[in-house]
Design a protein around this motif. Structure first.
Motif, PDB file in Angstrom:
ATOM      1  N   LEU A 211       0.743  -0.952  -0.008  1.00  0.00           N
ATOM      2  CA  LEU A 211      -0.142   0.028  -0.012  1.00  0.00           C
ATOM      3  C   LEU A 211       1.011   1.359   0.076  1.00  0.00           C
ATOM      4  N   GLY A 212       0.479   2.473  -0.595  1.00  0.00           N
ATOM      5  CA  GLY A 212       1.421   3.444  -0.605  1.00  0.00           C
ATOM      6  C   GLY A 212       0.549   4.829  -1.372  1.00  0.00           C
ATOM      7  N   CYS A 213       1.441   5.749  -1.726  1.00  0.00           N
ATOM      8  CA  CYS A 213       0.871   7.015  -2.445  1.00  0.00           C
ATOM      9  C   CYS A 213       1.871   7.306  -3.355  1.00  0.00           C
ATOM     10  N   VAL A 214       1.638   7.352  -4.737  1.00  0.00           N
ATOM     11  CA  VAL A 214       2.659   7.826  -5.628  1.00  0.00           C
ATOM     12  C   VAL A 214       2.395   9.235  -6.392  1.00  0.00           C
ATOM     13  N   ILE A 215       3.055  10.195  -6.353  1.00  0.00           N
ATOM     14  CA  ILE A 215       2.594  11.500  -7.031  1.00  0.00           C
ATOM     15  C   ILE A 215       3.443  11.718  -8.409  1.00  0.00           C
ATOM     16  N   HIS A 216       2.865  12.065  -9.342  1.00  0.00           N
ATOM     17  CA  HIS A 216       3.258  12.137 -10.751  1.00  0.00           C
ATOM     18  C   HIS A 216       3.930  13.521 -10.513  1.00  0.00           C
ATOM     19  N   ARG A 217       5.225  13.617 -10.666  1.00  0.00           N
ATOM     20  CA  ARG A 217       5.780  14.967 -10.311  1.00  0.00           C
ATOM     21  C   ARG A 217       5.762  16.073 -11.471  1.00  0.00           C
ATOM     22  N   ASP A 218       5.568  15.683 -12.758  1.00  0.00           N
ATOM     23  CA  ASP A 218       5.334  16.638 -13.769  1.00  0.00           C
ATOM     24  C   ASP A 218       3.924  17.207 -13.643  1.00  0.00           C
ATOM     25  N   ASN A 219       3.016  16.298 -13.680  1.00  0.00           N
ATOM     26  CA  ASN A 219       1.707  16.756 -13.623  1.00  0.00           C
ATOM     27  C   ASN A 219       1.155  17.514 -12.305  1.00  0.00           C
ATOM     28  N   TYR A 220       1.872  17.058 -11.158  1.00  0.00           N
ATOM     29  CA  TYR A 220       1.592  17.787 -10.072  1.00  0.00           C
ATOM     30  C   TYR A 220       2.199  19.547 -10.231  1.00  0.00           C
ATOM     31  N   ASN A 221       3.138  19.465 -10.972  1.00  0.00           N
ATOM     32  CA  ASN A 221       3.782  20.882 -11.043  1.00  0.00           C
ATOM     33  C   ASN A 221       3.088  21.591 -11.997  1.00  0.00           C
ATOM     34  N   ALA A 222       2.525  21.023 -12.984  1.00  0.00           N
ATOM     35  CA  ALA A 222       1.663  21.645 -13.992  1.00  0.00           C
ATOM     36  C   ALA A 222       0.521  22.288 -13.439  1.00  0.00           C
ATOM     37  N   LEU A 223      -0.149  21.533 -12.595  1.00  0.00           N
ATOM     38  CA  LEU A 223      -1.252  21.706 -11.870  1.00  0.00           C
ATOM     39  C   LEU A 223      -1.121  23.078 -10.927  1.00  0.00           C
ATOM     40  N   TYR A 224      -0.007  22.916 -10.144  1.00  0.00           N
ATOM     41  CA  TYR A 224       0.138  23.857  -8.936  1.00  0.00           C
ATOM     42  C   TYR A 224       1.395  24.754  -9.058  1.00  0.00           C
ATOM     43  N   LYS A 225       2.227  24.652  -9.703  1.00  0.00           N
ATOM     44  CA  LYS A 225       3.302  25.306  -9.671  1.00  0.00           C
ATOM     45  C   LYS A 225       3.158  26.948 -10.007  1.00  0.00           C
ATOM     46  N   GLU A 226       2.300  27.196 -10.868  1.00  0.00           N
ATOM     47  CA  GLU A 226       2.107  28.740 -11.162  1.00  0.00           C
ATOM     48  C   GLU A 226       1.140  29.403 -10.116  1.00  0.00           C
ATOM     49  N   ALA A 227       0.113  28.546  -9.839  1.00  0.00           N
ATOM     50  CA  ALA A 227      -0.774  29.244  -8.752  1.00  0.00           C
ATOM     51  C   ALA A 227      -0.294  29.112  -7.404  1.00  0.00           C
TER      52      ALA A 227
ATOM     53  N   ARG B 191       6.046   2.303 -10.160  1.00  0.00           N
ATOM     54  CA  ARG B 191       6.408   2.228 -11.834  1.00  0.00           C
ATOM     55  C   ARG B 191       4.821   1.720 -12.072  1.00  0.00           C
ATOM     56  N   GLY B 192       4.123   0.942 -11.380  1.00  0.00           N
ATOM     57  CA  GLY B 192       2.634   0.513 -11.993  1.00  0.00           C
ATOM     58  C   GLY B 192       1.881   1.851 -12.467  1.00  0.00           C
ATOM     59  N   GLY B 193       1.918   2.839 -11.735  1.00  0.00           N
ATOM     60  CA  GLY B 193       1.280   3.851 -12.022  1.00  0.00           C
ATOM     61  C   GLY B 193       1.477   4.674 -13.567  1.00  0.00           C
ATOM     62  N   PHE B 194       2.565   4.309 -13.681  1.00  0.00           N
ATOM     63  CA  PHE B 194       3.074   4.803 -15.257  1.00  0.00           C
ATOM     64  C   PHE B 194       2.775   3.585 -16.436  1.00  0.00           C
ATOM     65  N   GLU B 195       3.100   2.348 -15.738  1.00  0.00           N
ATOM     66  CA  GLU B 195       3.205   0.882 -16.452  1.00  0.00           C
ATOM     67  C   GLU B 195       2.465   0.037 -16.113  1.00  0.00           C
ATOM     68  N   LYS B 196       1.415  -0.316 -16.304  1.00  0.00           N
ATOM     69  CA  LYS B 196       0.414  -1.452 -15.602  1.00  0.00           C
ATOM     70  C   LYS B 196       1.041  -2.692 -15.973  1.00  0.00           C
ATOM     71  N   GLU B 197       1.805  -2.887 -17.466  1.00  0.00           N
ATOM     72  CA  GLU B 197       2.406  -4.158 -17.593  1.00  0.00           C
ATOM     73  C   GLU B 197       3.587  -4.444 -17.335  1.00  0.00           C
ATOM     74  N   TYR B 198       4.226  -3.694 -16.283  1.00  0.00           N
ATOM     75  CA  TYR B 198       5.656  -3.751 -15.805  1.00  0.00           C
ATOM     76  C   TYR B 198       5.718  -5.032 -15.197  1.00  0.00           C
ATOM     77  N   THR B 199       6.440  -5.910 -15.370  1.00  0.00           N
ATOM     78  CA  THR B 199       6.250  -7.592 -15.030  1.00  0.00           C
ATOM     79  C   THR B 199       6.196  -7.455 -13.461  1.00  0.00           C
TER      80      THR B 199
ATOM     81  N   CYS C 108      -2.235  12.678  -9.356  1.00  0.00           N
ATOM     82  CA  CYS C 108      -2.096  13.329 -10.517  1.00  0.00           C
ATOM     83  C   CYS C 108      -1.865  12.683 -11.668  1.00  0.00           C
ATOM     84  N   PHE C 109      -2.032  11.052 -11.510  1.00  0.00           N
ATOM     85  CA  PHE C 109      -1.849  10.363 -12.898  1.00  0.00           C
ATOM     86  C   PHE C 109      -2.815  10.656 -13.909  1.00  0.00           C
ATOM     87  N   ASP C 110      -4.160  10.846 -13.401  1.00  0.00           N
ATOM     88  CA  ASP C 110      -5.172  10.987 -14.379  1.00  0.00           C
ATOM     89  C   ASP C 110      -5.411  12.491 -14.905  1.00  0.00           C
ATOM     90  N   VAL C 111      -4.639  13.141 -14.618  1.00  0.00           N
ATOM     91  CA  VAL C 111      -4.749  14.847 -15.238  1.00  0.00           C
ATOM     92  C   VAL C 111      -4.503  14.896 -16.654  1.00  0.00           C
TER      93      VAL C 111
END
Length: 278
Positions: free
Chosen positions: A105-121, A227-235, A265-268
């Motif tokens: 169990l955990g939490c994974v944050i997509h860095r690029d999308n997070y910054n695209a959403l929040y960096k400017e504001a 890795r599964g957040g980016f690539e569900k087929e990762y072995t 932020c993966f579904d952004v």
């Protein structure tokens, strides 16, 4: 003493939203915090399985996921194995993980999308990513513990004194004030209130990989979850889901959004600028 579920946590990636200018950007850019849940009475079995695996492969050092994946440092010897022996090692490691009654169990944050959403504001007010990942993971682990009529004891991989103190502060804030997110925006998740968190979060302790062999398993599970957040087929992710070693594998699709590993932020959908062609 109450019965407890134990949550072992590791982290991966820089805590600050922006990488250092000298950092080489990885293919999968994220911050993640996670590990596994285990009943306290099952820890002896987990330790024995770890010990037996290390004895079979003559290992007397931590099972670092990155070293195993890259056959580097203490695990450079893996690069010298033939294909059959390497496959035997990987299969044995996976079988060892699957022999332990634990759930990733955990939490994974997509860095690029997070910054695209929040960096400017929120350029100067963005949280360190560890605050989001830590509190979300603990709240979901607390929900699991409550479902089993148990308390939650947390074991975190030790970092520096400053970093450890920061997480201690987040932990105490959860017990005193509840979840730190905007109440309106997070209402759809029905976050646990402070009283419930205080009664469920029993303890937070720090361990290093030399002191606690079980932290090794948190390290081994965290990368496939991230890795599964980016690539569900990762072995490795596919196999852990197949063998129901991740909490997500026990949940319906609709439940994962609220109970399983959080993929933030993966579904952004980030709109790309229009380029005019002359």
């Amino acid at each position: 003493m109450p019965q407890c579920i134990h949550l072992y946590l590791d982290e991966s990636g820089p805590r600050k939203p922006d990488r250092s200018k000298n950092d080489k950007k990885p293919k999968y850019d994220y911050f993640a915090m996670g590990g596994f849940l285990i009943n306290e009475e099952d820890e002896d079995l987990a330790k024995k399985q770890h010990s037996d695996f290390c004895t079979r492969w003559d290992i007397d050092y931590p099972l670092h996921s990155v070293e195993i994946r890259h056959t580097s440092d203490n695990f450079h010897w893996l690069s010298k194995l033939g294909k059959d022996d390497f496959t035997k090692f990987v299969s044995d490691l996976h079988a060892t993980v699957c022999s332990i009654p634990m759930l990733g169990l955990g939490c994974v944050i997509h860095r690029d999308n997070y910054n695209a959403l929040y960096k400017e504001a929120h350029a100067h007010n963005r949280w360190k990513m560890c605050k989001t990942a830590f509190t979300i993971t603990l709240e979901r682990a607390a929900r699991y513990a409550i479902s089993k009529d148990r308390k939650l004891r947390v074991f975190m991989e030790a970092c520096g004194k400053k970093e450890n103190k920061l997480l201690k502060g987040y932990y105490q804030e959860m017990r005193d004030q509840g979840m730190p997110f905007d109440a309106g925006k997070s209402s759809r998740y029905s976050p646990l209130d402070a009283a419930t968190l205080k009664s469920t979060l029993y303890d937070l302790q720090y361990k290093n990989k030399q002191q606690s062999t079980l932290i090794h398993f948190a390290d081994l599970l965290l990368y496939p979850m991230a890795r599964g957040g980016f690539e569900k087929e990762y072995t490795a992710y596919e196999y852990l889901m197949r063998d129901k070693m991740l909490y997500d594998a026990h949940l319906e699709d609709g439940e994962r959004t609220f109970l399983g590993t959080k993929y933030s932020c993966f579904d952004v959908k980030i709109e790309q600028p229009t380029v005019e062609v002359a």
